[in-house]
Every structure is written in C-alpha cells, then in structure tokens.
Design a protein around this motif. Structure first.
Motif, mmCIF file in Angstrom:
data_model
loop_
_atom_site.group_PDB
_atom_site.id
_atom_site.type_symbol
_atom_site.label_atom_id
_atom_site.label_comp_id
_atom_site.label_asym_id
_atom_site.label_seq_id
_atom_site.Cartn_x
_atom_site.Cartn_y
_atom_site.Cartn_z
ATOM 1 N N PHE A 1 10.594 6.552 13.845
ATOM 2 C CA PHE A 1 9.230 6.479 14.190
ATOM 3 C C PHE A 1 8.226 5.765 13.056
ATOM 4 O O PHE A 1 7.280 4.967 13.582
ATOM 5 C CB PHE A 1 8.705 7.926 14.319
ATOM 6 N N ALA A 2 8.560 5.847 11.942
ATOM 7 C CA ALA A 2 7.936 5.283 10.949
ATOM 8 C C ALA A 2 8.167 3.678 10.931
ATOM 9 O O ALA A 2 7.110 3.022 10.954
ATOM 10 C CB ALA A 2 8.550 5.682 9.430
ATOM 11 N N CYS A 3 9.292 3.249 11.195
ATOM 12 C CA CYS A 3 9.551 1.670 11.649
ATOM 13 C C CYS A 3 8.802 1.226 12.691
ATOM 14 O O CYS A 3 8.303 0.211 12.627
ATOM 15 C CB CYS A 3 11.002 1.467 11.707
ATOM 16 N N GLY A 4 8.878 1.974 13.858
ATOM 17 C CA GLY A 4 7.977 1.665 15.022
ATOM 18 C C GLY A 4 6.438 1.540 14.740
ATOM 19 O O GLY A 4 5.766 0.655 15.058
ATOM 20 N N SER B 1 0.924 -1.235 -0.086
ATOM 21 C CA SER B 1 0.072 -0.014 -0.139
ATOM 22 C C SER B 1 0.942 1.279 0.117
ATOM 23 O O SER B 1 1.965 1.156 -0.236
ATOM 24 C CB SER B 1 -0.814 -0.062 1.304
ATOM 25 N N ARG B 2 0.292 2.378 0.438
ATOM 26 C CA ARG B 2 0.755 3.629 0.116
ATOM 27 C C ARG B 2 1.308 4.222 1.738
ATOM 28 O O ARG B 2 1.516 5.529 2.070
ATOM 29 C CB ARG B 2 0.175 4.709 -0.520
ATOM 30 N N LEU B 3 1.288 3.132 2.565
ATOM 31 C CA LEU B 3 1.334 3.422 3.871
ATOM 32 C C LEU B 3 2.880 4.169 4.384
ATOM 33 O O LEU B 3 2.892 5.183 4.987
ATOM 34 C CB LEU B 3 1.509 2.203 4.838
ATOM 35 N N SER B 4 3.803 3.832 3.561
ATOM 36 C CA SER B 4 5.044 4.265 3.804
ATOM 37 C C SER B 4 5.003 5.900 3.318
ATOM 38 O O SER B 4 5.647 6.892 4.077
ATOM 39 C CB SER B 4 6.291 3.758 3.111
ATOM 40 N N ASP B 5 4.457 6.311 2.176
ATOM 41 C CA ASP B 5 4.389 7.631 1.858
ATOM 42 C C ASP B 5 3.708 8.307 2.810
ATOM 43 O O ASP B 5 3.742 9.415 3.128
ATOM 44 C CB ASP B 5 3.682 7.777 0.396
ATOM 45 N N ASP B 6 2.342 7.884 3.352
ATOM 46 C CA ASP B 6 1.619 8.586 4.177
ATOM 47 C C ASP B 6 2.230 8.805 5.757
ATOM 48 O O ASP B 6 2.219 9.982 6.074
ATOM 49 C CB ASP B 6 0.408 7.682 4.575
ATOM 50 N N MET B 7 3.140 7.774 6.046
ATOM 51 C CA MET B 7 3.814 7.825 7.368
ATOM 52 C C MET B 7 4.841 8.892 7.052
ATOM 53 O O MET B 7 4.932 9.660 7.954
ATOM 54 C CB MET B 7 4.459 6.645 7.727
ATOM 55 N N PHE B 8 5.548 9.024 6.067
ATOM 56 C CA PHE B 8 6.693 10.063 5.771
ATOM 57 C C PHE B 8 5.983 11.514 5.945
ATOM 58 O O PHE B 8 6.529 12.515 6.441
ATOM 59 C CB PHE B 8 7.661 9.848 4.491
ATOM 60 N N ALA B 9 5.067 11.628 5.354
ATOM 61 C CA ALA B 9 4.313 12.780 5.035
ATOM 62 C C ALA B 9 3.607 13.460 6.213
ATOM 63 O O ALA B 9 3.729 14.591 6.537
ATOM 64 C CB ALA B 9 3.063 12.896 3.876
ATOM 65 N N GLY B 10 3.121 12.565 6.909
ATOM 66 C CA GLY B 10 2.539 12.776 8.465
ATOM 67 C C GLY B 10 3.348 13.048 9.515
ATOM 68 O O GLY B 10 3.256 13.902 10.366
ATOM 69 N N LEU B 11 4.549 12.498 9.366
ATOM 70 C CA LEU B 11 5.782 12.526 10.575
ATOM 71 C C LEU B 11 6.726 13.800 10.326
ATOM 72 O O LEU B 11 6.975 14.276 11.137
ATOM 73 C CB LEU B 11 6.416 11.148 10.652
ATOM 74 N N SER B 12 7.153 13.786 8.963
ATOM 75 C CA SER B 12 8.138 14.929 8.885
ATOM 76 C C SER B 12 7.770 16.112 9.210
ATOM 77 O O SER B 12 8.792 16.900 9.712
ATOM 78 C CB SER B 12 8.425 14.792 7.302
#
Length: 431
Positions: free
Chosen positions: A104-107, A77-88
């Motif tokens: 945090f994204a790995c966690g 899915s696009r989960l990694s994109d969403d996590m990077f955009a949401g956390l950065s």
C-alpha cells in the motif's frame, strides 16, 4: 541496398554503440544518421535540426520535469514515515499483517512519484529495517517491496507514460487515467498473494499482539491526509478535465513543497538537491527522447517500420500471439536496458505493426508499461533489484528470486487486461 541488409546493419550498429558504453541518446542519433546516409538522399543536417527542435519544443513534455521534481521533493520528505505510521494500525489483523504496508505504501508513493526506483528507495529505507526488526521473513519483505515498487511506472503520474505519450503522440491525460484501474488491479493481486502466503505460512510470521483501538487508528491516519489530498489534487484535476497534465504537475510541485515544508523536512539543502536531481533526470530523458525522435524520422525515410508491419500482417498472427511475442521481446530488452530506453528504442518500429494488428495504441501503452515493470525486477539490469540490493546487502540473484512471484503476478495482470481490455479503456472512455 536491400531493406533486410539495411535492417541487419542498423541493428548490429545499435548493439555495437550500446555495448561500447555510448549514451543511449548518442546511440540513437548515430543509428539514425547511418540509416539516412545509407538509404536516403535527404539533407541529413537539416532533417536532424528540424526534428530535434520540433520534438523538443513540446508543451506536453513540460510535464516531465515538473512531475520528476515533485517526486524528488517528496523523496526527501518524511512521507515514508507518515505512510508507515498511518497504514500499519489498519493492517495488523489482515493475514500478512505489516507486509501489506510495502504494497500500500508503494502504491501511494507511486501516485506522487512516477518512478519505481524512487518508490523502492523511499519505502525500503523505512520498511526493511522496521519489518526485519519485527521478525518478518526477509524474502517476503524484499519480494513485496521489489514487486510493489514497480507500481511507480504505472500509477499516474507515471514518467514512462509521459515518455510513451510524447514518443507515440498519444494523449498523456488519457494515458494517466488509463493506468488507474490496472494499477489498482496489480495492488489487488499483490495483496491477494500476500494473504494467501500468510495463510499457508502462519508460523513464519511474528505475532502482532498489539491491537490498536478504532479511535487511535483514525488519529494515526491523519498523517495520510496530506498525501491523499496531493494525489486527489493532481490526478483528480486531470480526470475531471480541470487541468492538463502539465498544469496538474505544476500544482503538484507547489503542493509537494507545502507538504515538505509543513513536515519540517524542507530545507535549503533538500530544496537544491531535489531541484538538481530533477534537472539531471529530466535532461537525460529529454536527450533520449530527442535521439528517439530523430531515429523515428530516419526509420520513416528507410521504410523499415512499414515493411516490417506489412510482413507481420502477412503472417496472419492472432492478436494474442503477437502480444505474447512482444512480451518476450520487451522482457529480453528490459534485461539490458532501462524502461525509458526500451520504450523510445522500439516505438518507431513496433507501433506500425501494433496499428496494423488493430490494437488500440492507448491500451498498448499500458500493456507496454506493465511489461517494462516486469523488466525492472529481471536480472541482470533490473533497476529495482539494484536499489533493493543496496538497501539490504543481498546479492542480486537472491533479490530476483524473492521478486519472482510478483513477476508472475504481473504476467497474470497482462493476461487479464488482454482478455478484458475494458480494465484499461473504461475510465478514458468516460472523459
């Protein structure tokens, strides 16, 4: 035949099988058959058939393919994109800046994956190019990813905790809950190290001059809401006693499919690829568990675990000395075998001596998983090292050197949970 001679024969036979490239499951079955043939008059075929069927016909084991499938769906899915955009946007002012995204994204992904290799691959595919382009030091990019990806083995739903629970007959729900605080502890140690490194190496970090307003941060954070709800739905239902791990895994699959569909990444191809990937991995693990269950029964017939436990007990080793010796033993094993194989290979022999020493098997499960995490970034067979090597093109020794500080932080975590066992046992005690 003496027990000592039999032990040596079986050990040599096991390493001969593994060295010849035989599948781990077949190696375990072969050693178990040899043990019973050499030392027991029990009917070999009957014992094998009943053991394999009895351990394969386990409701607790049904959670395994479901959690693996959930991770496979989210991997595509696009989960990694969403996590990077949401956390950065929240991390640019923290010392270390976007290096913390890896941690945090790995966690977060670990809490919906259960696999360290999948965590490394998913987060690394986005973060390595992005952070490299921004000018972050390559060693820190690789190190934070390699170390943090191991959280996939500890933070529930952990595949290896399911394997340990089935192999040692421990409650999988309690193991999941026991892994929460140690997982948070490791995240805290990793973040603390990145902050300290950043304060000592300010000139090596790029200047993230773009400061995002609070309203914009909140808007970007909306992309994290689906995965946070997924984590709460799976882990929260287990902790609250509303669902068993198997029930929660089924809910997790449905939520993962909905999340993937809503992001537009669920297609016929990704669905079939995810299903087949989960099937292959689940069959491999189930096959290894079947071989391990038969080896455990065979070892029971020989009496080797009991005698070894009595011998260890007669040495008068302190608990900390025993744990230190086991840590070295497991790390060495992890240099040549994957984490699941380490757990199933050693469970039948190690658990009697652990119980003889008065160590809580629930606590020991978390201890063992952290040690196995360490082996994931230890050459020559650290699976996370291979994954990151394929993403970066760097040789495995460079990746291992970059991951070394995080290996040492895991050693520190082991010391902390040994000195303060409540870190592991507090939450399960509240269930």
């Amino acid at each position: 035949m003496s027990i000592a001679l039999l032990s040596i024969i079986l050990l040599v036979l096991l390493f001969a099988f593994l060295g010849a490239g035989l599948w781990v499951a077949f190696a375990l079955l072969g050693v178990g058959m040899a043990a019973m043939a050499l030392y027991s008059g029990a009917p070999l075929g009957l014992v094998m058939a009943t053991t394999l069927w009895g351990h394969g016909n386990s409701w607790a084991l049904a959670a395994l393919p479901l959690f693996i499938w959930m991770g496979e769906i989210l991997f595509r899915s696009r989960l990694s994109d969403d996590m990077f955009a949401g956390l950065s946007p929240w991390l640019t002012r923290l010392p270390g800046q976007l290096l913390h995204v890896n941690v945090f994204a790995c966690g977060i992904f670990a809490a919906v994956s259960g696999s360290s290799a999948a965590t490394a691959a998913t987060i690394g595919k986005l973060s390595i190019p992005e952070l490299s382009e921004r000018g972050y030091p390559e060693k820190m990019i690789i190190g934070t990813l390699a170390g943090s990806a191991t959280l996939g083995l500890l933070i529930p739903p952990s595949i290896i905790l399911i394997v340990y629970g089935v192999a040692t007959e421990q409650s999988i729900a309690r193991l999941f809950v026991a892994g929460v605080l140690p997982g948070v502890l490791l995240v805290g140690l990793f973040v603390g190290y990145v902050i300290l490194w950043a304060l000592l190496n300010r000139k090596r970090l790029p200047d993230e001059t773009l400061h995002v307003g609070f309203a914009e941060r909140l808007r970007q954070s909306r992309r994290l809401i689906p995965v946070v709800l997924l984590i709460l739905g799976v882990i929260g239902s287990i902790y609250a006693g509303l669902a068993s791990p198997t029930d929660a895994a089924a809910v997790g699959v449905v939520l993962a499919l909905l999340l993937s569909w809503s992001s537009g990444s669920l297609t016929k191809k990704t669905f079939i690829d995810g299903l087949m990937g989960a099937t292959v991995t689940s069959c491999m693990i189930a096959f290894i568990l079947a071989g391990a269950s038969f080896l455990t029964v065979a070892m029971g017939f020989t009496g080797i675990p009991r005698i070894l436990a009595e011998w260890i007990g007669s040495l008068g080793l302190s608990t900390f000395t025993l744990l230190a010796a086991l840590t070295v033993f497991f790390v060495i094993m992890g240099c040549f075998l994957d984490g699941i194989s380490v757990v199933v290979l050693t469970a039948s022999v190690i658990m009697p001596m652990v119980l003889e020493a008065g160590i809580d098997p629930l606590w020991f499960g978390i201890f063992l998983v952290i040690v196995v995490e360490m082996s994931q970034i230890t050459p020559p067979v650290g699976f996370n090292l291979f994954v990151i090597q394929s993403l970066t093109g760097r040789d495995i020794l460079f990746v291992a050197k970059a991951a070394l500080p995080f290996f040492l932080l895991m050693v520190a975590a082991l010391v902390l949970i040994a000195v303060f066992p409540g870190i592991v046992t507090y939450l399960p005690g509240q269930m």
